[in-house]
Design an enzyme around this catalytic site. Structure first.
Site, PDB file in Angstrom:
ATOM      1  CE  LYS A   1       9.572  58.255  53.305  1.00 23.44           C
ATOM      2  NZ  LYS A   1      10.607  57.597  52.485  1.00 23.44           N
TER       3      LYS A   1
ATOM      4  N   GLY B   1      15.754  54.005  46.181  1.00 23.40           N
ATOM      5  CA  GLY B   1      17.132  53.555  45.949  1.00 23.40           C
ATOM      6  C   GLY B   1      18.129  54.506  46.261  1.00 23.40           C
TER       7      GLY B   1
ATOM      8  CD  GLU C   1      13.439  49.237  54.746  1.00 27.59           C
ATOM      9  OE1 GLU C   1      14.221  48.845  55.982  1.00 27.59           O
ATOM     10  OE2 GLU C   1      13.792  49.966  53.999  1.00 27.59           O
TER      11      GLU C   1
ATOM     12  NE  ARG D   1      22.217  54.585  64.824  1.00 29.37           N
ATOM     13  CZ  ARG D   1      21.296  54.115  64.271  1.00 29.37           C
ATOM     14  NH1 ARG D   1      19.980  54.446  65.065  1.00 29.37           N
ATOM     15  NH2 ARG D   1      21.129  53.470  63.253  1.00 29.37           N
TER      16      ARG D   1
ATOM     17  CD  GLU E   1      11.983  67.365  43.467  1.00 26.27           C
ATOM     18  OE1 GLU E   1      12.080  68.518  42.897  1.00 26.27           O
ATOM     19  OE2 GLU E   1      10.850  66.624  43.370  1.00 26.27           O
TER      20      GLU E   1
ATOM     21  N   GLY F   1      14.933  43.223  47.583  1.00 21.52           N
ATOM     22  CA  GLY F   1      15.282  44.435  48.240  1.00 21.52           C
ATOM     23  C   GLY F   1      14.473  45.604  48.155  1.00 21.52           C
TER      24      GLY F   1
ATOM     25  CG  ASP G   1       6.391  55.565  52.276  1.00 20.40           C
ATOM     26  OD1 ASP G   1       7.526  55.983  52.714  1.00 20.40           O
ATOM     27  OD2 ASP G   1       6.156  55.713  51.064  1.00 20.40           O
TER      28      ASP G   1
ATOM     29  CE  LYS H   1       7.602  58.444  49.599  1.00 18.80           C
ATOM     30  NZ  LYS H   1       7.581  57.142  49.242  1.00 18.80           N
TER      31      LYS H   1
ATOM     32  N   GLY I   1      11.224  60.014  45.246  1.00 22.67           N
ATOM     33  CA  GLY I   1      12.580  59.960  45.096  1.00 22.67           C
ATOM     34  C   GLY I   1      13.186  60.986  43.947  1.00 22.67           C
TER      35      GLY I   1
HETATM   36  N1  NAP Z   1      16.633  54.575  51.109  1.00 22.87           N
HETATM   37  C1  NAP Z   1      15.840  55.002  50.180  1.00 22.87           C
HETATM   38  O1  NAP Z   1      15.703  54.496  49.062  1.00 22.87           O
HETATM   39  C2  NAP Z   1      15.174  56.323  50.594  1.00 22.87           C
HETATM   40  C3  NAP Z   1      14.230  56.945  49.371  1.00 22.87           C
HETATM   41  C4  NAP Z   1      13.579  58.268  49.646  1.00 22.87           C
HETATM   42  C5  NAP Z   1      13.715  58.905  50.831  1.00 22.87           C
HETATM   43  N2  NAP Z   1      14.459  58.352  51.852  1.00 22.87           N
HETATM   44  C6  NAP Z   1      14.851  59.090  53.062  1.00 22.87           C
HETATM   45  O2  NAP Z   1      16.120  59.314  53.077  1.00 22.87           O
HETATM   46  C7  NAP Z   1      16.387  59.266  54.644  1.00 22.87           C
HETATM   47  C8  NAP Z   1      17.655  58.404  54.926  1.00 22.87           C
HETATM   48  O3  NAP Z   1      17.129  57.169  54.451  1.00 22.87           O
HETATM   49  P1  NAP Z   1      18.259  55.841  54.561  1.00 22.87           P
HETATM   50  O4  NAP Z   1      17.451  54.834  54.007  1.00 22.87           O
HETATM   51  O5  NAP Z   1      19.638  56.413  54.013  1.00 22.87           O
HETATM   52  O6  NAP Z   1      18.441  55.644  56.143  1.00 22.87           O
HETATM   53  P2  NAP Z   1      19.650  54.402  56.663  1.00 22.87           P
HETATM   54  O7  NAP Z   1      20.266  53.644  55.643  1.00 22.87           O
HETATM   55  O8  NAP Z   1      18.789  53.969  57.935  1.00 22.87           O
HETATM   56  O9  NAP Z   1      20.610  55.640  57.243  1.00 22.87           O
HETATM   57  C9  NAP Z   1      20.362  56.433  58.390  1.00 22.87           C
HETATM   58  C10 NAP Z   1      21.712  57.284  58.719  1.00 22.87           C
HETATM   59  O10 NAP Z   1      21.530  58.024  59.841  1.00 22.87           O
HETATM   60  C11 NAP Z   1      22.203  57.655  60.890  1.00 22.87           C
HETATM   61  N3  NAP Z   1      21.603  58.048  62.234  1.00 22.87           N
HETATM   62  C12 NAP Z   1      20.430  57.444  62.406  1.00 22.87           C
HETATM   63  N4  NAP Z   1      20.062  57.683  63.941  1.00 22.87           N
HETATM   64  C13 NAP Z   1      20.941  58.985  64.049  1.00 22.87           C
HETATM   65  C14 NAP Z   1      21.195  59.738  65.338  1.00 22.87           C
HETATM   66  N5  NAP Z   1      20.300  59.753  66.285  1.00 22.87           N
HETATM   67  N6  NAP Z   1      22.113  60.702  65.202  1.00 22.87           N
HETATM   68  C15 NAP Z   1      23.134  60.676  64.091  1.00 22.87           C
HETATM   69  N7  NAP Z   1      23.003  59.543  62.994  1.00 22.87           N
HETATM   70  C16 NAP Z   1      21.934  59.117  63.130  1.00 22.87           C
HETATM   71  C17 NAP Z   1      22.672  56.421  60.746  1.00 22.87           C
HETATM   72  O11 NAP Z   1      23.788  56.023  61.405  1.00 22.87           O
HETATM   73  P3  NAP Z   1      24.533  54.518  61.619  1.00 22.87           P
HETATM   74  O12 NAP Z   1      25.412  54.753  60.234  1.00 22.87           O
HETATM   75  O13 NAP Z   1      25.412  55.102  62.815  1.00 22.87           O
HETATM   76  O14 NAP Z   1      23.648  53.823  61.966  1.00 22.87           O
HETATM   77  C18 NAP Z   1      22.637  56.208  59.144  1.00 22.87           C
HETATM   78  O15 NAP Z   1      24.166  56.513  58.956  1.00 22.87           O
HETATM   79  C19 NAP Z   1      15.133  59.087  55.267  1.00 22.87           C
HETATM   80  O16 NAP Z   1      14.500  60.171  55.741  1.00 22.87           O
HETATM   81  C20 NAP Z   1      14.330  58.287  54.054  1.00 22.87           C
HETATM   82  O17 NAP Z   1      12.896  58.618  54.318  1.00 22.87           O
HETATM   83  C21 NAP Z   1      15.354  57.199  51.664  1.00 22.87           C
END
Ligand code: NAP
Length: 414
Positions: free
Chosen positions: A98, A294, A182, A54, A122, A179, A193, A197, A127
């Site tokens: 997803k 993770g 959320e 952002r 994938e 952790g 969720d 999937k 995951g």
């Molecule tokens: N976390 C997991 O374990 C996990 C597992 C499987 C799949 N996923 C998927 O992976 C993806 C990312 O998840 P995450 O946990 O890494 O999310 P996250 O920690 O919330 O990170 C999101 C990133 O996207 C950026 N962002 C958000 N809105 C934006 C916008 N409008 N323009 C540009 N950048 C933007 C954020 O920017 P800022 O840094 O500026 O806030 C941040 O860097 C999601 O689709 C999630 O469903 C996650």
């Protein structure tokens, strides 16, 4: 890269990274660690040419600089817009999103097919468990009948804690402390969720487009501890199970808290893990399991997709097939009734069940002062018939609290 001139052997493979949160940051780190090894067997070294968050980076500049874009922003917009623009510009794309695929998958797949680019996802399903690739590639010659999945690690952790005696509230608090959950866990505990999937899984397994709103789902928020205790006596364990299956000419996609017998491959999956069981007459059953979330784990699935694109891996899913989505399917059920301990109760209950084609496989009965608990497992019955029977049972004066029912998977493979 699909639209631009071919790259010379040894030139860096230019990756644009959208999102630098939990997964994005882990992806950048992992890519740096693995780049030499990837270059060794690929001939090209992946490098990140720009990062968008952002507060930093420009999408246009990253698009212009990169051959492939990795979308780890999450949510629907602007992720959808970024992916469509990248695909239309001829870039291959990788996403872990997803929500986006379960809402706009068909639009993205079609645009990718039109522009001849690769779209890999994938990490969107379980995951690091390689469900997408196995369904798309390894099992592409196998007529799949059914996929069952524990595809949400948070709820599986909570249910494992409840199986050890914690209440739902205690188990959720523990998941948040570690952790795994959320601060706002509603997408996980409501089953939404997992529903997203399973919509993606159904598309891969059966070729049928499924929107998340077409997936019937129920969460774990209303489960009672004593359901788990009685079920244990019946040899059952409780999981949040997503199901995508072919039934006649249609398919059914659903997510429900579900009891499993000990011999089912998903019964032993406990803690924050994911597992997917694929069933087919040809292969009997295959189960894959591993960490479902993770940052680092998810990043490794994302990097696997990047390598798959570099080595010329699979195309987006083929054009969709038409098959009706079924609303009402058969299942076995666990029924929990809190009744007055008086003559005629059992006869009344069995009469109502019989009138609705519900036949009983096993019963546990417990007396408690002037009340009794009746816990039963039924044979297969249409969900609508069971629902009608439960409504009728609730009308009896001797029924002391709302009757409860939970689906049961009867298959065991061991
Ligand atoms: N976390 C997991 O374990 C996990 C597992 C499987 C799949 N996923 C998927 O992976 C993806 C990312 O998840 P995450 O946990 O890494 O999310 P996250 O920690 O919330 O990170 C999101 C990133 O996207 C950026 N962002 C958000 N809105 C934006 C916008 N409008 N323009 C540009 N950048 C933007 C954020 O920017 P800022 O840094 O500026 O806030 C941040 O860097 C999601 O689709 C999630 O469903 C996650």
């Amino acid at each position: 890269m699909s639209a631009e001139a071919p790259q010379e052997e040894g030139a860096p493979f230019r990756v644009g990274l959208l999102g630098h949160g939990t997964v994005g940051a882990a992806f950048e780190e992992l890519l740096a660690q693995r780049a030499d090894e990837i270059a060794r067997f690929n001939g090209r070294r992946p490098v990140i040419v720009g990062v968008l968050t952002r507060s930093r980076g420009s999408f246009e500049e990253i698009l212009a600089e990169s051959e492939l874009l990795v979308e780890l922003v999450g949510g629907l917009e602007p992720a959808r817009e970024y992916l469509l623009r990248a695909i239309r510009a001829g870039r291959d794309v990788v996403t872990a999103n997803k929500q986006l695929l379960s809402h706009h998958g068909e639009e993205l797949f079609e645009t990718a097919r039109e522009h001849g680019v690769r779209l890999r996802f994938e990490a969107a399903v379980a995951g690091v468990v390689p469900v997408v690739r196995v369904l798309e590639e390894s099992l592409s010659a196998t007529p799949i009948e059914r996929v069952h999945g524990i595809v949400n690690g948070t709820t599986n952790f909570i249910l494992s804690e409840m199986a050890s005696g914690s209440t739902y509230e205690q188990a959720l608090a523990e998941a948040q402390r570690i952790g795994y959950a959320e601060a706002d866990p509603s997408d996980d505990v409501s089953g939404r969720d997992a529903a997203a999937k399973m919509a993606i899984v159904a598309r891969l397994a059966f070729g049928v487009p499924v929107h998340i709103d077409q997936v019937r789902y129920e969460g774990i928020e209303h489960l009672e501890l004593d359901d788990l205790e009685y079920a244990r006596e019946l040899g059952l364990g409780l999981k949040l199970v997503g199901t995508a299956e072919r039934r006649g000419d249609g398919i059914s996609v659903r997510v429900y808290p579900t009891f499993l017998y000990g011999g089912h491959p998903l019964a032993s999956i406990s803690g924050p893990f994911n597992a997917v069981t694929v069933e087919s007459g040809t292969i009997t059953e295959i189960t894959m399991s591993g960490p479902g979330a993770g940052g680092r784990q998810t990043a490794s699935a994302v990097l696997g997709d990047v390598v798959s694109v570099m080595t010329g891996g699979a195309r987006p899913p083929a054009a969709p097939l038409a098959m009706p989505l079924l609303e009402d399917v058969e299942s076995a059920f666990y029924i929990h009734l809190d009744v007055a301990d008086e003559p005629g109760v059992l006869a009344g209950v069995t009469r109502v069940l019989g009138e609705h084609d519900v036949s009983i496989k096993s019963v546990v009965q417990r007396g408690m002062d002037e009340r009794a608990r009746l816990v039963m497992v039924t044979h297969q019955v249409l969900e609508s018939r069971l629902a009608a029977a439960m409504k009728k049972l609730a009308e009896f004066d001797f029924v002391r609290s709302a009757p409860r029912s939970i689906r049961v998977i009867e298959e065991e493979f061991m």
